[in-house]
Design an enzyme around this catalytic site. Structure first.
Site, mmCIF file in Angstrom:
data_model
loop_
_atom_site.group_PDB
_atom_site.id
_atom_site.type_symbol
_atom_site.label_atom_id
_atom_site.label_comp_id
_atom_site.label_asym_id
_atom_site.label_seq_id
_atom_site.Cartn_x
_atom_site.Cartn_y
_atom_site.Cartn_z
ATOM 1 N N LYS A 203 -11.468 -3.942 -2.526
ATOM 2 C CA LYS A 203 -12.567 -2.991 -2.643
ATOM 3 C C LYS A 203 -12.105 -1.575 -2.945
ATOM 4 C CE LYS A 203 -13.421 -3.601 2.142
ATOM 5 N NZ LYS A 203 -12.159 -3.473 2.845
ATOM 6 N N LYS B 278 -4.651 -9.395 -5.713
ATOM 7 C CA LYS B 278 -5.848 -9.737 -4.944
ATOM 8 C C LYS B 278 -7.010 -8.816 -5.346
ATOM 9 C CE LYS B 278 -6.220 -8.019 -0.806
ATOM 10 N NZ LYS B 278 -7.306 -7.666 0.096
ATOM 11 N N LYS C 166 0.834 -1.210 0.000
ATOM 12 C CA LYS C 166 0.000 0.000 0.000
ATOM 13 C C LYS C 166 0.866 1.256 0.000
ATOM 14 C CE LYS C 166 -4.392 -1.687 1.700
ATOM 15 N NZ LYS C 166 -5.517 -1.563 2.606
HETATM 16 N N1 AQP Z 1 -9.558 -10.887 -2.449
HETATM 17 C C1 AQP Z 1 -9.874 -11.441 -1.296
HETATM 18 N N2 AQP Z 1 -10.090 -12.773 -1.189
HETATM 19 C C2 AQP Z 1 -10.425 -13.340 -0.004
HETATM 20 N N3 AQP Z 1 -10.560 -12.642 1.136
HETATM 21 C C3 AQP Z 1 -10.363 -11.314 1.076
HETATM 22 N N4 AQP Z 1 -10.420 -10.347 2.011
HETATM 23 C C4 AQP Z 1 -10.118 -9.164 1.441
HETATM 24 N N5 AQP Z 1 -9.868 -9.317 0.154
HETATM 25 C C5 AQP Z 1 -10.009 -10.655 -0.117
HETATM 26 C C6 AQP Z 1 -10.794 -10.564 3.397
HETATM 27 O O1 AQP Z 1 -11.917 -9.747 3.678
HETATM 28 C C7 AQP Z 1 -11.873 -9.348 5.055
HETATM 29 C C8 AQP Z 1 -12.075 -7.879 5.168
HETATM 30 O O2 AQP Z 1 -10.978 -7.209 4.590
HETATM 31 P P1 AQP Z 1 -10.589 -5.774 5.133
HETATM 32 O O3 AQP Z 1 -11.728 -4.869 4.945
HETATM 33 O O4 AQP Z 1 -10.120 -5.900 6.517
HETATM 34 O O5 AQP Z 1 -9.391 -5.254 4.292
HETATM 35 P P2 AQP Z 1 -8.467 -5.915 3.247
HETATM 36 O O6 AQP Z 1 -8.033 -7.268 3.663
HETATM 37 O O7 AQP Z 1 -7.386 -4.941 2.940
HETATM 38 O O8 AQP Z 1 -9.504 -6.047 2.029
HETATM 39 P P3 AQP Z 1 -9.627 -5.173 0.725
HETATM 40 O O9 AQP Z 1 -10.940 -5.513 0.093
HETATM 41 O O10 AQP Z 1 -8.405 -5.354 -0.110
HETATM 42 O O11 AQP Z 1 -9.711 -3.706 1.276
HETATM 43 P P4 AQP Z 1 -8.787 -2.455 0.903
HETATM 44 O O12 AQP Z 1 -8.936 -2.300 -0.572
HETATM 45 O O13 AQP Z 1 -9.342 -1.323 1.672
HETATM 46 O O14 AQP Z 1 -7.389 -2.793 1.315
HETATM 47 C C9 AQP Z 1 -10.510 -9.801 5.584
HETATM 48 O O15 AQP Z 1 -10.698 -10.980 6.331
HETATM 49 C C10 AQP Z 1 -9.719 -10.086 4.342
HETATM 50 O O16 AQP Z 1 -8.732 -11.075 4.552
#
Ligand code: AQP
Length: 331
Positions: free
Chosen positions: A199, A196, A112
């Site tokens: 969101k 990955k 990030k």
């Molecule tokens: N691509 C993914 N596949 C499986 N699990 C996923 N998680 C996130 N992306 C995937 C799981 O979703 C939960 C919530 O995630 P988070 O909101 O804590 O943040 P993150 O892991 O950083 O997810 P994002 O969607 O990628 O958010 P941003 O874009 O804000 O960084 C977690 O259990 C995560 O493992």
């Protein structure tokens, strides 16, 4: 004694099928066998710039999606992190037990940070706040996607460090609950199977949001990258993009990879994608309907207030114990 489960989701955008398949789907499954706390971790979302009004809206949307995805607020505590100040307080105490070196090794921070000109201190220390979230609740199990594995290791290390220092169990040492990659542990971007699904990704075509309308879902799936072989077969190494689509198909349909391969033998990617789009729309339809029902004024706020009261009670006890151990006076 039932096991204790805690997990959180950041309101840093509109939740994706990656969030659902990797984590939220398992929240709903675990709630009848464990004592569950599910948190909208809005303080985590502040680690990168957020529009304040958008953040408030996303926070309530994540909570609505929790309920719409099957988390029963009469069974599990659903709450917003900022409603329970003990999270931020314990985070500071744990920051003073953590080492800069171990935070520098966090791969999510490195990924990030390299995408931004200005990197906040919060983005660097975020895994410690996540450790506080988990350790406050005497958590046994943390259902998360694979990307959170390293952060969870840190939570375990911090718990063990404090316990060793005081020669007693101040914190329960939590275990991860992570599905394998072919069962949703890591859903990949629709535009780049090496990344990955996220969101907050810049290109909305790379993810399917749980609240995307049917025509948007169709367009995104039809424009997902594949390969030139035109054969539907699961092979993560040689065919990462198609394998990723197959994982989504399999989890939404209950069909095995072999069944999917047989079903589409000789049919090419067009038909497969069309069917996958339909399957996704149908799977998300009841979730979207439930979210609409929960949009009545005050409905979700009521659930969150009740959840925060329950969480506050549990969290306050652990915070007091930790303050006491570290010599932080309260009277
Ligand atoms: N691509 C993914 N596949 C499986 N699990 C996923 N998680 C996130 N992306 C995937 C799981 O979703 C939960 C919530 O995630 P988070 O909101 O804590 O943040 P993150 O892991 O950083 O997810 P994002 O969607 O990628 O958010 P941003 O874009 O804000 O960084 C977690 O259990 C995560 O493992």
């Amino acid at each position: 004694m039932k096991k204790r489960v805690f997990s959180g989701v950041q309101p840093s955008g509109s939740l994706t099928i990656g969030n659902y398949l990797g984590a939220i789907r398992n929240f709903a499954r675990l709630q009848y066998e464990a004592d569950c706390y599910f948190c909208v971790v809005n303080l985590h979302a502040l680690t990168v710039p957020q529009d304040p009004e958008e953040l408030k809206k996303n926070t309530l949307d994540v909570a609505r999606l929790f309920v719409a995805c099957g988390i029963d607020p009469n069974v599990s505590a659903i709450f917003v992190q900022s409603q329970v100040p003990a999270h931020a307080e314990l985070s500071w105490l744990l920051e003073c037990q953590g080492y800069i070196g171990e935070l520098k090794r966090m791969t999510q921070f490195k990924d990030k940070a390299k995408k931004r000109e200005n990197v906040s201190v919060g983005l660097f220390t975020y895994p410690v706040l996540m450790a506080a979230d988990i350790l406050l609740y005497n958590t046994d199990l943390v259902p998360v996607g694979e990307d959170q594995k390293q952060h969870l290791e840190l939570a375990r290390d911090l718990a063990l460090r404090v316990n060793n220092r005081f020669r007693e169990e101040v914190f329960k040492v939590p275990e991860p609950y992570i599905p394998p990659k072919n069962s949703g542990g890591r859903i990949m971007s629709l535009q780049n199977p090496a990344e990955k699904m996220s969101k907050s990704a810049e290109n909305p075509k790379s993810y399917i949001a749980l609240l995307d309308p049917p025509e948007v879902i169709q367009k995104k799936i039809m424009s997902a990258v594949t390969d030139s072989e035109a054969v539907i077969r699961y092979d993560e190494e040689a065919k990462p993009a198609v394998s990723n689509l197959m994982v989504i198909y399999s989890l939404f349909s209950g069909k095995t990879m072999e069944e999917i391969t047989r079903l589409y033998a000789g049919k090419g990617y067009g038909q497969f994608k069309k069917d996958l789009a339909e399957l996704t729309v149908e799977t998300l339809k009841p979730i979207q309907q439930k979210v609409a029902e929960l949009s009545a004024p005050g409905a979700i706020e009521e659930i969150l207030k009740k959840g925060a009261e329950k969480a506050e009670e549990t969290a306050a006890e652990k915070l007091r114990l930790c303050q006491d151990k570290l010599g932080v006076l309260r009277f």
